[in-house]
Design a protein around this motif. Structure first.
Motif, PDB file in Angstrom:
ATOM      1  N   TYR A  78       5.581   8.883  -4.374  1.00 23.72           N
ATOM      2  CA  TYR A  78       4.812   7.918  -3.599  1.00 23.72           C
ATOM      3  C   TYR A  78       5.660   7.423  -2.445  1.00 23.72           C
ATOM      4  CZ  TYR A  78       1.525   7.622  -7.489  1.00 23.72           C
ATOM      5  OH  TYR A  78       0.602   7.919  -8.455  1.00 23.72           O
TER       6      TYR A  78
ATOM      7  N   ALA B 139       4.433   6.969   5.219  1.00 27.58           N
ATOM      8  CA  ALA B 139       3.573   8.054   4.739  1.00 27.58           C
ATOM      9  C   ALA B 139       3.566   9.255   5.675  1.00 27.58           C
ATOM     10  CB  ALA B 139       2.156   7.546   4.522  1.00 27.58           C
TER      11      ALA B 139
ATOM     12  N   ILE C  57       2.955   3.042   2.939  1.00 25.19           N
ATOM     13  CA  ILE C  57       2.097   3.458   4.047  1.00 25.19           C
ATOM     14  C   ILE C  57       2.894   3.618   5.335  1.00 25.19           C
ATOM     15  CG2 ILE C  57       0.256   2.613   5.585  1.00 25.19           C
ATOM     16  CD1 ILE C  57      -0.766   3.974   3.060  1.00 25.19           C
TER      17      ILE C  57
ATOM     18  N   GLU D 235       0.846  -1.188   0.000  1.00 28.16           N
ATOM     19  CA  GLU D 235       0.000   0.000   0.000  1.00 28.16           C
ATOM     20  C   GLU D 235       0.883   1.240   0.000  1.00 28.16           C
ATOM     21  OE1 GLU D 235      -3.524   0.354   0.078  1.00 28.16           O
ATOM     22  OE2 GLU D 235      -3.489  -1.760  -0.462  1.00 28.16           O
ATOM     23  N   ALA D 236       0.502   2.244  -0.799  1.00 27.04           N
ATOM     24  CA  ALA D 236       1.271   3.481  -0.895  1.00 27.04           C
ATOM     25  C   ALA D 236       0.333   4.681  -0.964  1.00 27.04           C
ATOM     26  CB  ALA D 236       2.163   3.448  -2.128  1.00 27.04           C
ATOM     27  N   GLN D 237       0.896   5.856  -0.690  1.00 23.92           N
ATOM     28  CA  GLN D 237       0.178   7.117  -0.799  1.00 23.92           C
ATOM     29  C   GLN D 237       1.048   8.128  -1.527  1.00 23.92           C
ATOM     30  OE1 GLN D 237      -0.827   7.739   3.463  1.00 23.92           O
ATOM     31  NE2 GLN D 237      -2.743   8.573   2.656  1.00 23.92           N
ATOM     32  N   GLN D 238       0.406   9.093  -2.174  1.00 22.07           N
ATOM     33  CA  GLN D 238       1.135  10.152  -2.858  1.00 22.07           C
ATOM     34  C   GLN D 238       1.566  11.233  -1.864  1.00 22.07           C
ATOM     35  OE1 GLN D 238      -1.158  11.792  -6.048  1.00 22.07           O
ATOM     36  NE2 GLN D 238      -0.691  10.099  -7.416  1.00 22.07           N
TER      37      GLN D 238
ATOM     38  N   SER E  23      -4.936   5.665   0.175  1.00 18.60           N
ATOM     39  CA  SER E  23      -3.849   4.750  -0.156  1.00 18.60           C
ATOM     40  C   SER E  23      -4.285   3.903  -1.344  1.00 18.60           C
ATOM     41  CB  SER E  23      -3.494   3.872   1.041  1.00 18.60           C
ATOM     42  OG  SER E  23      -4.537   2.992   1.341  1.00 18.60           O
ATOM     43  N   GLU E  24      -3.306   3.373  -2.045  1.00 19.06           N
ATOM     44  CA  GLU E  24      -3.611   2.505  -3.182  1.00 19.06           C
ATOM     45  C   GLU E  24      -2.643   1.334  -3.206  1.00 19.06           C
ATOM     46  OE1 GLU E  24      -2.401   4.110  -7.189  1.00 19.06           O
ATOM     47  OE2 GLU E  24      -2.164   5.945  -6.014  1.00 19.06           O
ATOM     48  N   GLN E  25      -3.101   0.255  -3.797  1.00 18.10           N
ATOM     49  CA  GLN E  25      -2.282  -0.937  -3.927  1.00 18.10           C
ATOM     50  C   GLN E  25      -1.299  -0.724  -5.078  1.00 18.10           C
ATOM     51  OE1 GLN E  25      -4.230  -4.696  -5.116  1.00 18.10           O
ATOM     52  NE2 GLN E  25      -3.717  -5.351  -3.048  1.00 18.10           N
TER      53      GLN E  25
END
Length: 95
Positions: free
Chosen positions: A70, A76, A73, A52-55, A85-87
């Protein structure tokens, strides 16, 4: 002005693999990462994971230009990432 690089998608990766298969690239061909330095970096077996990541955005202190990226998580908060968050698919190169 904020600049974000458009990362490769899983669909694009699958299309690339299909094109490589058409070129009959041998299955034991090694895979490397070119970082722009003098040597190539090995991609180790087991290095690809779904996470999972975030910008986030960061401002250049000299030009005041804003750049996006990016972060995972777990990092973050440190990068002050925002939004949902996105995969993502991550190739770890941690050695």
């Amino acid at each position: 002005m904020s600049e974000f690089v458009n990362p490769m998608t899983f669909k694009e990766l699958k299309n690339l693999v299909q094109e490589l298969e058409k070129q009959q690239i041998p299955e034991d061909t090694k895979i490397f990462l070119d970082t722009g330095w003098d040597s190539l970096q090995e991609i180790l077996p087991g290095a690809i994971h779904v996470k999972e990541a975030q910008q986030f955005q960061v401002q250049d202190v000299l030009t005041k230009e804003t750049f996006g990226g990016y972060s995972l998580i777990e990092k973050a908060e440190k990068t002050q990432a925002e939004g949902a968050s996105e995969q993502v698919i991550v190739i770890e190169n941690l050695y």
